[in-house]
Write a protein that holds these residues in place. Structure first.
Motif, PDB file in Angstrom:
ATOM      1  N   GLU A  45       0.811  -1.219   0.000  1.00  0.00           N
ATOM      2  CA  GLU A  45       0.000   0.000   0.000  1.00  0.00           C
ATOM      3  C   GLU A  45       0.843   1.267   0.000  1.00  0.00           C
ATOM      4  N   ALA A  49       1.759   4.392  -3.576  1.00  0.00           N
ATOM      5  CA  ALA A  49       0.607   5.141  -3.043  1.00  0.00           C
ATOM      6  C   ALA A  49       0.204   6.237  -4.029  1.00  0.00           C
ATOM      7  N   VAL A  52      -2.909   0.501  -4.609  1.00  0.00           N
ATOM      8  CA  VAL A  52      -2.595  -0.744  -3.913  1.00  0.00           C
ATOM      9  C   VAL A  52      -2.098  -1.742  -4.961  1.00  0.00           C
TER      10      VAL A  52
END
Length: 66
Positions: A45, A49, A52
């Motif tokens: 994650e 960013a 995902v």
């Protein structure tokens, strides 16, 4: 897919390619069943960013084609 013509008798050369089942859950059927039964997921994650990403598991490519 369309038929390319009438079938010819005799032998046909066949090449099997690919590495089988390899995803972010692991490599091979057993690793996938184990991950699914345990409810395990593998996500990144932070690296991309705000997206995902499910990173591909490390695969021993030397074992794929002897």
């Amino acid at each position: 897919m369309t038929d390319s013509g009438p079938s010819k008798g005799g032998s046909t050369e066949v090449w099997i390619t690919g590495i089988g089942l390899a995803t972010s859950l692991g490599e091979g059927l057993d690793a996938h069943w184990e991950a699914l039964n345990r409810g395990r997921i593998n996500v990144d994650e932070k690296g991309f960013a705000p997206y995902v990403v499910h990173p591909w598991t490390p695969v021993n490519l030397d074992a794929q084609i002897p």
